[in-house]
Scaffold this active site. Structure first.
Site, mmCIF file in Angstrom:
data_model
loop_
_atom_site.group_PDB
_atom_site.id
_atom_site.type_symbol
_atom_site.label_atom_id
_atom_site.label_comp_id
_atom_site.label_asym_id
_atom_site.label_seq_id
_atom_site.Cartn_x
_atom_site.Cartn_y
_atom_site.Cartn_z
ATOM 1 N N LYS A 31 6.556 2.063 2.149
ATOM 2 C CA LYS A 31 7.992 2.292 1.927
ATOM 3 C C LYS A 31 8.208 3.317 0.820
ATOM 4 C CE LYS A 31 9.018 -2.275 3.706
ATOM 5 N NZ LYS A 31 7.657 -2.870 3.582
ATOM 6 N N CYS A 67 8.780 -9.805 4.287
ATOM 7 C CA CYS A 67 8.392 -9.867 5.705
ATOM 8 C C CYS A 67 8.190 -11.343 6.057
ATOM 9 C CB CYS A 67 7.167 -9.013 5.992
ATOM 10 S SG CYS A 67 5.743 -9.374 4.975
ATOM 11 N N PRO A 99 0.792 -1.240 0.000
ATOM 12 C CA PRO A 99 0.000 0.000 0.000
ATOM 13 C C PRO A 99 0.821 1.286 0.000
ATOM 14 C CG PRO A 99 0.027 -0.978 2.180
ATOM 15 C CD PRO A 99 0.787 -1.919 1.299
#
Ligand code: SAM
Length: 436
Positions: free
Chosen positions: A260, A374, A257
């Site tokens: 970063k 992640c 989204p």
């Protein structure tokens, strides 16, 4: 105005659990819960998902033949809340309300007395039953057996701490928009508002208690964004020592989204191209940047299909935050462990490799690529980069964090006293393209 009765909350929560067990993501399912009930149902269903392994083992013991999905989900919900160490509800009230919930719905009504029987037996024999089921790893750790076995193999010294950390509630961490104010100025603002918080790394602030973004000072004005401490490492890592200006080019290859992307834009003046394969998710990038007063070129495309979007100009810096199992953010998304299959790891690793291979030629000599996921699994981290380095002699690994586990350097019991050490699991590798 009164909130929902406990039986209504249990009913909604069971619906979430039923759909998650059928493969839907909790975020998606919770969107269908009426807005004023959503926070309560979310927090209850998260507790249930953190105890689902134990609940499933208990149900298996109490009723070896699973009832129909709706009744099973309600039974699992009540069992999970009965064994929850925080004992949110008086056990007898919980059982009464679960039975009430069963009676109030056509799909569960015929099984109301069966649910009643199972739950009352659990109340009577809980200690003995728990002694039996806790022998099973899935019940003990509340993760699928394959996940536990994989972590035991990959992290023989830390697997227990990682699983324990996964079963905790995630803290709320904010990233301060450096273009608006400093982290310390924002901390002072929080203090004035009576909100307890700690500094985290360069731009982060951890709140003692999570709260809706509408109640966070300066959120609407773009002073802060919600982003975990581990995710906040990406932009500074990629940009450190690069000295990028307005004529440089930065690519964020898997951007939605947009957390970063925004951090990159907060820290440097180079234009950023943000790619995202999913058009709906791509819209979130633009919306988020608008709130922060930032701008990127947002393109909906498959980053690995470079013919479809690339203009032929090389990039100085690239961020490849690749799609992954999300096994590092289980604290934040407790459904992830129940949704993943072990075979997903190899499929996702193949996508990650395809992205790396396709994007590497678009990097300038002397340029840098930051690869991250992640995930805590090596196939999506260290093994991926080891294979890449073997086949790409122009790639050099710069000092990088590597695998960051959900808990680093502290024992779980210390966590509440030391919020600075709490973060998601991530993998980071910073690669430089050696000049020929
Ligand atoms: C881990 S998320 C990125 C999170 C984002 N970097 C952030 O910090 O907010 C990965 C994103 O990559 C997108 N994605 C997956 N495959 C892709 C591809 N081949 N090309 C571009 N985007 C892709 C997914 O839809 C997902 O939004």
């Amino acid at each position: 105005m009164h909130g929902p009765a406990l039986w209504q909350q249990l009913q909604s929560c069971a619906l979430v659990i039923e759909r998650v067990l059928k493969g839907a993501s909790a975020t998606q399912v919770l969107d269908d819960v009426r807005a004023d009930w959503r926070p309560g149902v979310q927090s209850l269903s998260y507790v249930v998902m953190r105890h689902l392994g134990t609940a499933q083992a208990l149900r298996q013991f109490l009723a070896p033949k699973a009832p129909k999905p709706a009744a099973d989900a309600l039974l699992l919900t009540a069992l999970a809340l009965l064994v929850d160490e925080r004992q949110r509800y008086d056990p007898h009230t919980l059982v009464n309300q679960a039975v009430e919930a069963a009676k109030k719905q056509r799909s569960t009504l015929p099984l109301a007395s069966f649910i009643n029987g199972c739950l009352r037996r659990c109340l009577r024999e809980q200690a003995a039953l728990m002694g039996q089921v806790m022998q099973q790893p899935q019940a003990r750790w509340n993760h699928p057996a394959w996940w536990i076995a994989r972590l035991q193999h990959e992290q023989p010294e830390h697997w227990e701490t990682i699983l324990q950390a996964n079963n905790q509630q995630a803290p709320m961490v904010l990233r301060v928009n450096r273009r608006h104010l400093s982290r310390d100025a924002y901390l002072a603002q929080l203090q004035e508002a009576g909100i307890d918080a700690w500094p985290q790394d360069e731009h982060g602030v951890m709140l003692l208690k999570p709260r809706p973004v509408s109640e966070i000072p300066g959120f609407v004005q773009g002073q802060v964004s919600v982003q975990d401490t581990a995710a906040q490492l990406a932009a500074p890592l990629l940009l450190q020592g690069m000295n990028l200006g307005s004529s440089s080019r930065v690519l964020d290859a898997c951007a939605a989204p947009g957390g970063k992307t925004a951090h990159l834009l907060e820290l440097c003046d180079a234009p950023v191209t943000a790619l995202e394969i999913d058009a709906q998710r791509a819209e979130k990038i633009t919306q988020g940047l608008q709130r922060l007063g930032l701008k990127a070129e947002v393109i909906t495309a498959d980053a690995a299909n470079t013919d479809s979007w690339w203009d032929g100009e090389l990039f100085d810096a690239m961020l490849v935050d690749a799609p992954c199992t999300a096994s590092g953010i289980v604290k934040r998304h407790p459904d992830v462990r129940w949704l993943r299959r072990e075979t997903d790891i190899a499929q996702l690793a193949a996508q990650q490799s395809r992205l790396l291979q396709a994007l590497w030629p678009l990097l300038k000599p002397g340029g840098r690529l930051l690869y991250c996921t992640c995930s805590v699994f090596r196939a999506e981290g260290q093994d991926q980069i080891d294979a890449f380095l073997t086949h790409n002699t122009q790639a050099r690994l710069l000092p990088s964090p590597g695998h960051l586990m959900p808990v680093l350097g502290v024992d779980a019991p210390k966590l509440t006293d030391n919020p600075q050490d709490v973060h998601d699991g991530f993998y980071y590798a910073l690669l430089e393209k050696v000049r020929a």
